[in-house]
Enzyme design. Structure first.
Site, short mmCIF file in Angstrom:
data_model
loop_
_atom_site.label_atom_id
_atom_site.label_comp_id
_atom_site.label_asym_id
_atom_site.label_seq_id
_atom_site.Cartn_x
_atom_site.Cartn_y
_atom_site.Cartn_z
N ASP A 108 -5.67 -34.91 13.50
CA ASP A 108 -5.64 -34.32 14.83
C ASP A 108 -4.71 -33.12 14.81
O ASP A 108 -3.60 -33.21 14.25
CB ASP A 108 -5.12 -35.36 15.83
N HIS A 147 -6.19 -24.73 17.91
CA HIS A 147 -5.77 -26.01 18.47
C HIS A 147 -6.03 -27.18 17.53
O HIS A 147 -5.63 -28.30 17.83
CB HIS A 147 -6.47 -26.25 19.81
C1 GDG Z 1 -7.62 -30.40 20.97
C2 GDG Z 1 -7.09 -30.85 19.60
C3 GDG Z 1 -4.76 -30.69 20.49
C4 GDG Z 1 -8.66 -38.00 27.94
N1 GDG Z 1 -9.28 -38.97 28.64
C5 GDG Z 1 -9.12 -38.69 29.94
C6 GDG Z 1 -8.39 -37.50 30.04
N2 GDG Z 1 -8.12 -37.10 28.78
C7 GDG Z 1 -7.34 -35.90 28.44
C8 GDG Z 1 -5.97 -36.31 27.96
C9 GDG Z 1 -5.56 -35.11 27.13
C10 GDG Z 1 -6.89 -34.59 26.62
O1 GDG Z 1 -7.94 -35.20 27.38
C11 GDG Z 1 -7.12 -34.92 25.15
O2 GDG Z 1 -6.29 -34.07 24.39
P1 GDG Z 1 -6.00 -34.30 22.85
O3 GDG Z 1 -4.89 -33.39 22.47
O4 GDG Z 1 -5.67 -35.72 22.63
O5 GDG Z 1 -7.36 -33.99 22.05
P2 GDG Z 1 -8.54 -32.86 21.99
O6 GDG Z 1 -9.39 -32.86 23.19
O7 GDG Z 1 -9.24 -33.14 20.71
O8 GDG Z 1 -7.75 -31.45 21.92
C12 GDG Z 1 -5.77 -31.58 19.77
C13 GDG Z 1 -5.35 -30.13 21.77
O9 GDG Z 1 -6.61 -29.51 21.54
C14 GDG Z 1 -4.41 -29.11 22.42
O10 GDG Z 1 -4.09 -28.08 21.54
O11 GDG Z 1 -3.62 -31.47 20.83
O12 GDG Z 1 -5.26 -31.95 18.50
O13 GDG Z 1 -8.02 -31.68 18.93
O14 GDG Z 1 -4.95 -34.14 27.94
O15 GDG Z 1 -5.15 -36.55 29.05
N3 GDG Z 1 -8.05 -36.94 31.21
C15 GDG Z 1 -8.46 -37.58 32.34
N4 GDG Z 1 -9.19 -38.71 32.30
C16 GDG Z 1 -9.54 -39.29 31.13
O16 GDG Z 1 -10.22 -40.33 31.13
N5 GDG Z 1 -8.12 -37.05 33.51
#
Ligand code: GDG
Length: 716
Positions: free
Chosen positions: A357, A156
């Site tokens: 990312d 990921h």
């Molecule tokens: C890894 C990789 C890749 C955030 N704040 C709140 C909240 N979130 C949720 C978002 C989103 C998730 O957290 C964050 O996802 P990201 O993709 O931005 O980042 P990572 O956690 O680092 O994920 C990344 C991913 O895996 C999938 O393969 O895209 O590059 O690093 O879903 O919505 N959700 C809620 N409240 C919040 O305050 N409910």
């Protein structure tokens, strides 16, 4: 399915287990996928479970299988190797990467435990889907226990370039771990290509960048890019049904992240500050609303980052705030999904500016929630998402001026441009949503993959020609497993006709010496090959003879030959279940190929003890243990002996050397020749090697010999 975390993290409250959804992108992505697909989710529950304690899963469409971790495991495997080593390294941040051997050992241990849980829980002929950098050794360990299962791995986060990846002292183990899968998936083509580079350059494996496959012994592994999507429909529907977010009069620029140094939050705040400096007209009219979900607060770098952000927010607010307005609103907590959707919908711009990312789901969720007045997505070029989300305003997050000017442009953009950009983004994300990702990946995992074409003369030419140039060549070849495929008894290992012809073509050349270096007794190997133009080194080089070389027999040979009969008798006494002893004069080999796996450990231990008590060295060979005189003589020393005898002490100035072998005992020669020659280990890359290259099988060895036999020598 196995991932570090289960979809829920548990806490104990009043003696009962409470659960809440685990944070982060991986769980956001996989929970809906497994709900639809069904299966068992294997992972860490985030708490030390008591003996016999179970996790209720009756209300879920899939089962939960917890992997139990102690406090020390969590410290070393999770906070340590996963988050202090692999996370920063894979995000190309070597400066904050720490390498601790102890963390690595616990990581390997915990991976064993995950693999055991997979082996225990995976139903017959199911597909095993393993996720992310925490579990890179799991595929290999699962294959050992359940070789019949198909398996796929998805990373990921980014896979870094070779130059960064190789900084890890355990880089090759990680690659080998993942290569046990049938399919290895990444978010974007760049990461997949980095992975192929590393397989080629660190493991010496053949790769095909057109078909995106790696050759690993007799297996071919498919590598590919599978950009993840979000549950577009669900986000859109939630956004449509929410009341307005209480955002006040100002226009809102929104940031949503786990609090992580890869997400570029301080840089974003500085860029926003720059906007207010360069464009004072935005003051009192715009706010940056930054949500930061607490994450990994046990790791020092994350606590430090939290402090830095707190201070920065204070500074910028202190500098620009007026009685009725503060430029930055900063929430250090998680908000419920419904509220998040309303914020996404109502924000005028989303500022998604990670320093690096894997993909970034926030950018995609923002787009899915744009169901009213279209906003603008400002997206870092360093996010995997930037590869496809071309209609976003793309920025380099390190360039504060560029980011500030993109925010300005977003806030001043006419409605028709905003609508066009957003419509294109939405069309793509609706089509390439999470469902489509899951089914594309799983279909690929079940599919029959492309095979790598057999080793071509052109590839061999690329390796050998620049090395050999116009020099004569000294070729050293092991026999069993190198010139003949491995069989269940040494007496059945016969040289095939095409291989014999290829060998003869090499031996016929004036500019090429061929030596066979074998663990067999000298007379035996000589009889097997039966070509008098070759040099033969038997018993791992304790005896050597051939044209143009003085007959050599190690001075301790007679002494050990005299003791071998007694040792053979002792070994015969423990040889049950089809094990047997091969007597070869001064050395002996105890073969246990036919012995059932469950009986092997105890037998091998006994054999090793008998050999050492008899004054021999016990060394592992291919499904065998060798009793060798402890006289510091091995295949490496034998090679040196031949080279000095034929070409003198300055041999490396006069001749080029190539060594090909498949056995552990050939590693002595690979180590000795490191930096001095080209060396080839035959077979899969499961075992570590000091050789410079790998050849998948004896067919590839034959192709190599054929090229050498036919090669033309350049005159210049
Ligand atoms: C890894 C990789 C890749 C955030 N704040 C709140 C909240 N979130 C949720 C978002 C989103 C998730 O957290 C964050 O996802 P990201 O993709 O931005 O980042 P990572 O956690 O680092 O994920 C990344 C991913 O895996 C999938 O393969 O895209 O590059 O690093 O879903 O919505 N959700 C809620 N409240 C919040 O305050 N409910």
């Amino acid at each position: 399915m196995a991932s570090n975390r289960l979809p829920f993290t548990y806490q104990r409250a009043a003696g009962k287990l409470d659960r809440r959804p685990s944070p982060g992108g991986l769980v956001s992505a996989l929970e809906p996928a497994l709900t639809k697909q069904g299966g068992v989710w294997i992972g860490w529950p985030g708490i030390e479970l008591r003996k016999g304690e179970r996790l209720a899963d009756d209300d879920l469409d899939y089962g939960l299988a917890p992997v139990r971790l102690t406090e020390n495991d969590v410290q070393r495997y999770y906070h340590g190797f996963s988050n202090r080593t692999l996370w920063p390294l894979f995000h190309s941040l070597p400066d904050v990467t720490q390498f601790e051997r102890r963390d690595w050992q616990v990581y390997a241990d915990v991976n064993h435990r995950f693999a055991d849980a997979v082996a225990k829980n995976a139903p017959e002929s199911s597909l095993v889907w393993i996720h992310d950098y925490h579990l890179m050794l799991v595929p290999e360990l699962v294959r050992r226990e359940r070789p019949e299962l198909r398996s796929a791995f998805f990373l990921h986060i980014p896979f870094p370039p070779y130059d960064v990846f190789r900084l890890c002292p355990w880089d090759r183990q990680l690659l080998r771990g993942v290569l046990a899968c049938d399919l290895v998936g990444f978010h974007v083509p760049g990461y997949a290509l980095n992975f192929l580079d590393c397989c080629e350059r660190r493991l010496g494996l053949r790769v095909d960048r057109d078909k995106m496959v790696v050759e690993h012994g007799d297996r071919t592994i498919q590598v590919g890019d599978y950009p993840i999507g979000v549950e577009f429909g669900a986000f859109e529907a939630t956004a449509m049904n929410q009341p307005s977010a209480p955002l006040g009069q100002e226009r809102v620029v929104l940031g949503v992240d786990r609090l992580d140094y890869t997400k570029g939050i301080p840089e974003r705040i500085r860029a926003f500050e720059r906007l207010l400096e360069l464009h004072p007209d935005h003051r009192e009219k715009v706010v940056l609303l930054q949500l930061a979900v607490p994450s990994r607060s046990q790791v020092a770098e994350y606590r430090e980052l939290k402090r830095e952000i707190d201070e920065l927010v204070g500074q910028v607010n202190g500098r620009f705030a007026t009685a009725g307005w503060s430029p930055i609103r900063y929430l250090y907590r998680s908000v419920p999904r419904e509220r998040l959707c309303a914020l996404y919908r109502d924000a005028h711009a989303a500022l998604v500016t990670p320093l690096r990312d894997g993909m970034n789901l926030v950018a995609k969720e923002y787009v899915a929630c744009q169901v009213e007045d279209p906003g603008v997505l400002i997206l870092s070029r360093m996010a995997g998402a930037a590869e496809t989300m071309r209609e976003a305003l793309q920025v380099n997050p390190f360039d504060l001026d560029e980011t500030a000017s993109a925010i300005h442009r977003a806030l001043s953009m006419e409605e028709d441009e905003r609508a066009s950009r957003m419509a294109s983004l939405r069309r793509r994300e609706r089509r390439d949503d999470l469902d489509s990702w899951t089914s594309t990946f799983l279909t690929a995992a079940e599919a029959h993959h492309a095979e790598l074409q057999p080793l071509t003369a052109a590839e061999i030419e690329g390796w050998l020609r620049p090395f050999i140039k116009q020099y004569p060549l000294c070729l050293f070849l092991d026999y069993d497993g190198t010139l003949t495929p491995l069989v269940d008894h040494p007496s059945k290992a016969k040289l095939g006709r095409p291989m014999r012809r290829a060998l003869e073509a090499c031996a016929e050349r004036d500019d090429t010496d061929v030596s066979i270096v074998s663990g067999r007794a000298l007379g035996d190997v000589r009889k097997q090959v039966g070509d008098d133009r070759l040099i033969y080194a038997g018993n791992h080089g304790l005896e050597i003879e051939g044209p143009g070389i003085e007959h050599f027999s190690h001075e301790d040979l007679v002494h050990y030959a005299g003791r071998a009969d007694a040792l053979a008798e002792e070994l015969d006494a423990v040889a049950s279940f089809g094990a047997w002893t091969e007597a070869k004069g001064p050395t002996l080999t105890f073969h246990y190929r036919a012995v059932p796996r469950s009986k092997r450990r105890a037998m091998i231990d006994k054999v090793r003890t008998i050999m050492t008590s008899a004054g021999y060295q016990a060394r592992d060979a291919h499904e065998a243990v060798e009793a060798r005189p402890p006289i510091g003589w091995d295949k490496g020393r034998a090679v040196l002996h031949v080279l000095r005898d034929r070409y003198g002490p300055a041999w490396s100035e006069h001749v080029r050397v190539i060594y090909v072998g498949d056995d552990l005992t050939d590693e002595d020669a690979f180590r000795f020749l490191a930096g001095l020659s080209l060396t080839f280990r035959v077979g899969s890359a499961d075992t570590p090697t000091a050789a410079t290259h790998r050849l998948a099988n004896t067919t590839a060895v034959q192709a190599l010999l054929e090229w050498i036999g036919k090669r033309r020598v350049a005159k210049d």
